[in-house]
Design a protein around this motif. Structure first.
Motif, PDB file in Angstrom:
ATOM      1  N   LEU A 196      11.186  33.733  54.441  1.00  0.00           N
ATOM      2  CA  LEU A 196      10.740  32.531  54.990  1.00  0.00           C
ATOM      3  C   LEU A 196      10.426  31.461  53.557  1.00  0.00           C
ATOM      4  O   LEU A 196      10.181  30.196  53.878  1.00  0.00           O
ATOM      5  N   GLU A 197      10.817  32.043  52.737  1.00  0.00           N
ATOM      6  CA  GLU A 197      10.687  31.163  51.221  1.00  0.00           C
ATOM      7  C   GLU A 197      12.128  30.473  51.270  1.00  0.00           C
ATOM      8  O   GLU A 197      12.048  29.423  50.585  1.00  0.00           O
ATOM      9  N   ARG A 198      13.157  30.867  52.132  1.00  0.00           N
ATOM     10  CA  ARG A 198      14.475  30.414  52.128  1.00  0.00           C
ATOM     11  C   ARG A 198      14.674  29.783  53.255  1.00  0.00           C
ATOM     12  O   ARG A 198      15.720  28.709  53.252  1.00  0.00           O
ATOM     13  N   PHE A 199      14.351  30.336  54.354  1.00  0.00           N
ATOM     14  CA  PHE A 199      15.023  29.755  55.599  1.00  0.00           C
ATOM     15  C   PHE A 199      13.386  29.338  56.470  1.00  0.00           C
ATOM     16  O   PHE A 199      12.324  29.997  56.214  1.00  0.00           O
ATOM     17  N   SER A 200      13.735  28.383  57.562  1.00  0.00           N
ATOM     18  CA  SER A 200      12.656  27.972  58.441  1.00  0.00           C
ATOM     19  C   SER A 200      12.288  28.977  59.314  1.00  0.00           C
ATOM     20  O   SER A 200      13.242  29.701  59.799  1.00  0.00           O
ATOM     21  N   HIS A 201      11.233  28.915  60.076  1.00  0.00           N
ATOM     22  CA  HIS A 201      10.794  29.721  61.200  1.00  0.00           C
ATOM     23  C   HIS A 201      11.708  29.694  62.373  1.00  0.00           C
ATOM     24  O   HIS A 201      12.250  30.587  63.097  1.00  0.00           O
ATOM     25  N   ASP A 202      12.436  28.365  62.575  1.00  0.00           N
ATOM     26  CA  ASP A 202      13.095  28.057  63.755  1.00  0.00           C
ATOM     27  C   ASP A 202      14.641  28.364  63.563  1.00  0.00           C
ATOM     28  O   ASP A 202      15.524  28.322  64.340  1.00  0.00           O
ATOM     29  N   GLN A 203      15.011  29.080  62.147  1.00  0.00           N
ATOM     30  CA  GLN A 203      16.268  29.405  62.093  1.00  0.00           C
ATOM     31  C   GLN A 203      16.377  30.990  62.242  1.00  0.00           C
ATOM     32  O   GLN A 203      17.362  31.511  62.295  1.00  0.00           O
ATOM     33  N   LEU A 204      15.339  31.605  62.483  1.00  0.00           N
ATOM     34  CA  LEU A 204      15.300  33.015  62.485  1.00  0.00           C
ATOM     35  C   LEU A 204      14.687  33.342  63.872  1.00  0.00           C
ATOM     36  O   LEU A 204      13.887  33.040  64.441  1.00  0.00           O
TER      37      LEU A 204
END
Length: 302
Positions: A196-204
């Motif tokens: 989550l330092e690199r990707f947003s919540h809605d991408q995962l």
């Protein structure tokens, strides 16, 4: 972190649930089951796989199932697609969303796809390019995120590299798979803290199996990290053909019981979902892992 007020549950039973079953379910029964799920309030159903039928014979009727179901407005009908040939069949069947897949560990990827990770990515990129050109959404699955049955520990850096590659090719959401159900809540939070330092919540999204009984605990740990999308399988059906000993996915029915009890909105009618679970259990002919389903069938559904 406070738990989210609402979550999305993506139903994977008709694909991930049935792919490893020894009993062959009739095409008309698969269609009837999916139609029941469509009326339960579920907004996303992975209905089948367009993998070569020689590898997954239980889903050889993919086109017939996809063309036979009643499409409910607002429901996304998804299917697993391994390559360009599979995509041709999926487009013929008018699938709404194409799901591509690979593993975070080399050995599991070779067992599952018969290719290295580096050999797999260009194939998925071709599928993604053609699917986007056809106006389809794309979802990505990364298996063995929390450990591999062959290699053991899987480096989170491998998960990051693969997720980056999937998003770059146009995948809208990456589902993080605990393929053998070995993850624990602290591990889940440690991995998510990095991702989550690199990707947003809605991408995962999160995809847990329940081999060792920690599936719902891992969902709760994910909720604490702000995750809002979870894959689940009605009745707890499932298992990976290339992950020996892996149990089914977390049960959609049990997940609903927990979330609704916590006051978290899903939009799914628990009663209708249990009816669908009872239907598929009867067709399979054995007791499914869902505790809610067994309580419901025994009359203890208070």
């Amino acid at each position: 972190m406070k738990e989210p007020a609402a979550v999305v549950i993506k139903e994977v039973g008709p694909r991930d649930g049935l792919q490893n079953e020894q009993v062959t379910i009739a095409t008309e029964d698969k269609i009837a089951w999916i139609n029941q799920l469509s009326k339960s309030g579920v907004t996303h159903i992975e209905i089948t796989s367009f993998v070569n039928p020689r590898w997954i014979p239980a889903l050889a009727d993919a086109v017939e199932v996809a063309l036979g179901i009643d499409r409910v407005p607002g429901v996304t009908y998804s299917a697993l697609v391994p390559n360009a040939r599979g995509l041709e069949r999926a487009l013929t069947a008018n699938i709404d969303e194409v799901a591509v897949f690979l593993s975070a560990s080399e050995t599991h990827n070779r067992k599952n796809i018969n290719k290295t990770i580096e050999e797999t990515l260009p194939i998925l990129r071709e599928v993604a390019t053609e699917a986007l050109a056809a106006g389809k959404k794309i979802r990505g699955y990364v298996s063995t995120v929390f450990g591999c049955p062959y290699e053991g520990h899987v480096a989170t850096e491998s998960v990051i590299r693969i997720t980056d590659a999937l998003l770059e090719m146009g995948v809208g959401e990456v589902s993080l798979g605990d393929t053998t159900g070995i993850a624990n809540p602290r591990q889940v939070q440690d991995v998510l803290a990095i991702l989550l330092e690199r990707f947003s919540h809605d991408q995962l999204a999160m995809h847990f199996h329940d081999t060792y009984g920690s599936g719902l605990a891992n969902v709760y740990a994910s909720l604490q990290m702000g995750m809002t999308t979870f894959d689940a399988s009605t009745g707890g059906l499932g298992g990976c053909p290339y992950a020996p000993g892996a149990a089914g996915n977390i049960s959609t029915d049990d997940l609903l019981y927990m979330l609704h009890g916590m006051g978290i909105h899903t939009g799914i009618d628990h009663g209708r979902l249990l009816e669908a679970a009872a239907f598929i259990q009867a067709k399979i002919g054995r007791q499914l892992p869902s505790r809610n389903l067994q309580a419901y069938l025994s009359g203890n559904n208070s």
